[in-house]
Design a protein around this motif. Structure first.
Motif, PDB file in Angstrom:
ATOM      1  N   ARG A   4       0.755  -1.091   0.033  1.00 44.75           N
ATOM      2  CA  ARG A   4       0.089   0.129  -0.224  1.00 44.75           C
ATOM      3  C   ARG A   4       0.900   1.258  -0.041  1.00 44.75           C
ATOM      4  N   ALA A   5       1.847   1.186   0.906  1.00 47.91           N
ATOM      5  CA  ALA A   5       3.018   2.392   0.839  1.00 47.91           C
ATOM      6  C   ALA A   5       3.623   2.633  -0.515  1.00 47.91           C
ATOM      7  N   LEU A   6       3.995   1.594  -1.371  1.00 42.80           N
ATOM      8  CA  LEU A   6       4.506   1.730  -2.524  1.00 42.80           C
ATOM      9  C   LEU A   6       3.442   2.390  -3.485  1.00 42.80           C
ATOM     10  N   SER A   7       2.145   1.841  -3.392  1.00 41.40           N
ATOM     11  CA  SER A   7       1.129   2.327  -4.423  1.00 41.40           C
ATOM     12  C   SER A   7       0.820   3.922  -4.192  1.00 41.40           C
ATOM     13  N   ASP A   8       0.848   4.179  -2.876  1.00 39.15           N
ATOM     14  CA  ASP A   8       0.428   5.479  -2.473  1.00 39.15           C
ATOM     15  C   ASP A   8       1.551   6.533  -2.919  1.00 39.15           C
ATOM     16  N   VAL A   9       2.648   6.061  -3.064  1.00 35.02           N
ATOM     17  CA  VAL A   9       4.243   6.925  -3.332  1.00 35.02           C
ATOM     18  C   VAL A   9       3.935   6.930  -4.800  1.00 35.02           C
ATOM     19  N   THR A  10       3.688   5.800  -5.606  1.00 39.54           N
ATOM     20  CA  THR A  10       3.583   5.933  -7.102  1.00 39.54           C
ATOM     21  C   THR A  10       2.433   6.792  -7.572  1.00 39.54           C
ATOM     22  N   ALA A  11       1.265   6.742  -6.695  1.00 37.87           N
ATOM     23  CA  ALA A  11       0.092   7.373  -7.172  1.00 37.87           C
ATOM     24  C   ALA A  11       0.367   8.840  -7.030  1.00 37.87           C
ATOM     25  N   ALA A  12       1.419   9.438  -6.095  1.00 35.52           N
ATOM     26  CA  ALA A  12       1.631  10.769  -5.991  1.00 35.52           C
ATOM     27  C   ALA A  12       2.483  11.276  -6.935  1.00 35.52           C
ATOM     28  N   ILE A  13       3.146  10.572  -7.652  1.00 36.06           N
ATOM     29  CA  ILE A  13       4.021  10.977  -8.529  1.00 36.06           C
ATOM     30  C   ILE A  13       3.398  11.752 -10.151  1.00 36.06           C
ATOM     31  N   PRO A  14       3.575  12.882 -10.375  1.00 41.36           N
ATOM     32  CA  PRO A  14       2.802  13.483 -11.331  1.00 41.36           C
ATOM     33  C   PRO A  14       3.057  12.719 -12.648  1.00 41.36           C
ATOM     34  N   LEU A  15       2.014  12.696 -13.602  1.00 43.47           N
ATOM     35  CA  LEU A  15       1.736  11.878 -14.706  1.00 43.47           C
ATOM     36  C   LEU A  15       3.013  12.351 -15.659  1.00 43.47           C
ATOM     37  N   THR A  16       3.498  13.562 -15.818  1.00 40.09           N
ATOM     38  CA  THR A  16       4.459  13.853 -16.557  1.00 40.09           C
ATOM     39  C   THR A  16       6.068  13.618 -16.149  1.00 40.09           C
ATOM     40  N   TRP A  17       6.185  13.105 -15.160  1.00 45.72           N
ATOM     41  CA  TRP A  17       7.467  12.651 -14.715  1.00 45.72           C
ATOM     42  C   TRP A  17       7.851  11.032 -15.030  1.00 45.72           C
ATOM     43  N   ARG A  18       9.002  10.594 -15.193  1.00 49.05           N
ATOM     44  CA  ARG A  18       9.403   9.443 -15.504  1.00 49.05           C
ATOM     45  C   ARG A  18       9.511   8.682 -14.049  1.00 49.05           C
ATOM     46  N   GLN A  19       9.394   7.452 -14.200  1.00 44.81           N
ATOM     47  CA  GLN A  19       9.523   6.720 -12.785  1.00 44.81           C
ATOM     48  C   GLN A  19      10.324   5.282 -13.160  1.00 44.81           C
ATOM     49  N   SER A  20      11.108   4.897 -11.993  1.00 45.13           N
ATOM     50  CA  SER A  20      11.632   3.745 -12.208  1.00 45.13           C
ATOM     51  C   SER A  20      11.492   2.898 -10.766  1.00 45.13           C
ATOM     52  N   ARG A  21      11.698   1.505 -11.009  1.00 44.63           N
ATOM     53  CA  ARG A  21      11.709   0.727  -9.497  1.00 44.63           C
ATOM     54  C   ARG A  21      12.898  -0.032  -9.520  1.00 44.63           C
ATOM     55  N   VAL A  22      13.462  -0.176  -8.379  1.00 49.72           N
ATOM     56  CA  VAL A  22      14.727  -0.831  -8.335  1.00 49.72           C
ATOM     57  C   VAL A  22      14.457  -1.610  -7.106  1.00 49.72           C
ATOM     58  N   GLU A  23      14.733  -2.817  -7.124  1.00 48.40           N
ATOM     59  CA  GLU A  23      14.730  -3.825  -5.850  1.00 48.40           C
ATOM     60  C   GLU A  23      16.248  -3.787  -5.139  1.00 48.40           C
ATOM     61  N   ARG A  24      16.258  -4.065  -3.696  1.00 51.70           N
ATOM     62  CA  ARG A  24      17.448  -3.922  -3.112  1.00 51.70           C
ATOM     63  C   ARG A  24      18.758  -4.895  -3.540  1.00 51.70           C
ATOM     64  N   ALA A  25      18.051  -6.076  -4.105  1.00 50.53           N
ATOM     65  CA  ALA A  25      19.118  -7.169  -4.479  1.00 50.53           C
ATOM     66  C   ALA A  25      19.702  -6.666  -5.965  1.00 50.53           C
ATOM     67  N   ASP A  26      18.871  -5.496  -6.425  1.00 53.75           N
ATOM     68  CA  ASP A  26      19.535  -5.272  -7.929  1.00 53.75           C
ATOM     69  C   ASP A  26      20.361  -3.547  -7.722  1.00 53.75           C
ATOM     70  N   LEU A  27      20.449  -3.334  -6.819  1.00 53.25           N
ATOM     71  CA  LEU A  27      21.064  -1.897  -6.575  1.00 53.25           C
ATOM     72  C   LEU A  27      22.223  -1.823  -7.422  1.00 53.25           C
ATOM     73  N   ASP A  28      23.023  -2.787  -7.079  1.00 55.81           N
ATOM     74  CA  ASP A  28      24.441  -2.629  -7.713  1.00 55.81           C
ATOM     75  C   ASP A  28      24.671  -2.875  -9.369  1.00 55.81           C
ATOM     76  N   ARG A  29      23.318  -3.034  -9.852  1.00 57.32           N
ATOM     77  CA  ARG A  29      23.334  -3.269 -11.439  1.00 57.32           C
ATOM     78  C   ARG A  29      22.549  -1.919 -11.896  1.00 57.32           C
ATOM     79  N   PHE A  30      21.963  -1.222 -11.141  1.00 57.04           N
ATOM     80  CA  PHE A  30      21.260  -0.083 -11.312  1.00 57.04           C
ATOM     81  C   PHE A  30      21.937   1.150 -11.610  1.00 57.04           C
TER      82      PHE A  30
END
Length: 320
Positions: A52-78
């Protein structure tokens, strides 16, 4: 034409997801926990709160902005871009995990499970996201305020291996067994443990070395002073004050130093200023250095190699 702002959401796999992935189904995971007197609903509810927290934060991102998600295990490759705004949704430790991959991007910490986290680094609630994201963007472009520049610690080996951490760096043997090394403390006037009434012959930094055998050395920041380094510091009853999170000062402790005919215990704790370093030279077949509890991401030292640990020139920019 400039690119639209990008929000990078950092999260980690929940305990529930790990259980289901390991056991195959919800039912099998529930049976496993029940056989040990645990109810899977407790774990599942924490999972739902995080989502729910992830959904709420995602919903708060303006539609004109870009967004990406990264999981902790993938941080060294992001690949983080200089103009990114990083939003960490999770626990305090997740902010520490991402810090070493950043180079000045503003970070917003969102507490996904209020009441279970200390909230030292994840200081905000999901409902605050609509207000925080524009403020963080303004901070990233140099027009906003309200960030803290948190001190980090770094270890640099003589073969150019480099490790950064927000809380602390541990240097010792893998498995925390006895490590043998030579420890040298480069002291200047600002990093001496306590003032001396004796006149000083020179203001130049001085380095003294001692052969030691211990279960490792911890070097921590003011942010880390709320965690591992604090427990060791308090156990010692050390009179030196722990640093503040934004202070260019580190503290270090030798864990369980062992006195013997060839190893000493005269240098077991102290502080480092921004221009001081702790140097360890391995006298064991293999030593490691890791930061913020992430043993899987460690640099390795073989016999005769040295590592210097000190204040990092990079800071974590934490929003509000």
């Amino acid at each position: 034409m400039s690119l639209a702002p990008r929000i990078v959401l950092v999260h980690r796999t929940t305990e529930y997801e790990e259980l289901v992935a390991h056991h195959g189904t919800h039912g099998q995971a529930a049976f496993f926990l029940s056989s040990r007197g645990r109810d899977i609903e407790e774990v599942a509810e924490r999972h739902r709160r995080t989502r729910r927290a992830l959904s709420d934060v995602t919903a708060a991102i303006p539609l004109t902005w870009r967004q990406s998600r990264v999981e902790r295990a993938d941080l060294d490759r992001f690949l983080f871009a200089p103009e990114d705004v990083v939003v960490v949704v999770g626990q305090d430790g997740l902010v520490a995990n991402v810090a070493k991959y950043l180079s000045g991007q503003p970070v917003v910490g969102i507490d996904a499970d209020p009441g279970r986290n200390a909230g030292v680094l994840v200081r905000h609630r999901p409902a605050d996201a609509p207000r925080l994201l524009p403020a963080a963007l303004a901070t990233g472009t140099g027009t906003g305020t309200g960030t803290e520049e948190l001190t980090m610690v770094e270890a640099v080996a003589d073969d150019t291996q480099r490790l950064l951490a927000l809380n602390e760096i541990y240097v010792g043997a893998a498995g925390h067994q006895t490590a043998r090394y030579r420890l040298g403390v480069e002291r200047d006037e600002a990093s001496k443990p306590q003032a001396s009434s004796e006149p000083q012959a020179s203001s130049e930094p001085q380095t003294s070395f001692e052969a030691q055998a211990s279960s490792g050395v911890l070097v921590g920041t003011g942010t880390g002073a709320t965690g591992w380094i604090r427990s060791v510091w308090q156990e010692r009853g050390n009179p030196l004050p722990l640093p503040r999170p934004t202070e260019d000062r580190l503290v270090w402790c030798v864990r369980e130093a062992w006195p013997s005919p060839t190893t000493g215990t005269s240098q077991v704790a102290g502080q480092l200023s921004a221009t001081s370093h702790l140097t360890l030279t391995a006298e064991s077949e293999r030593l490691i250095a890791f930061g913020d509890g992430m043993e899987g991401d460690a640099l390795e030292l073989t016999w005769g190699q040295s590592v210097r640990v000190g204040v990092c020139g990079r800071r974590l920019r934490l929003v509000g």
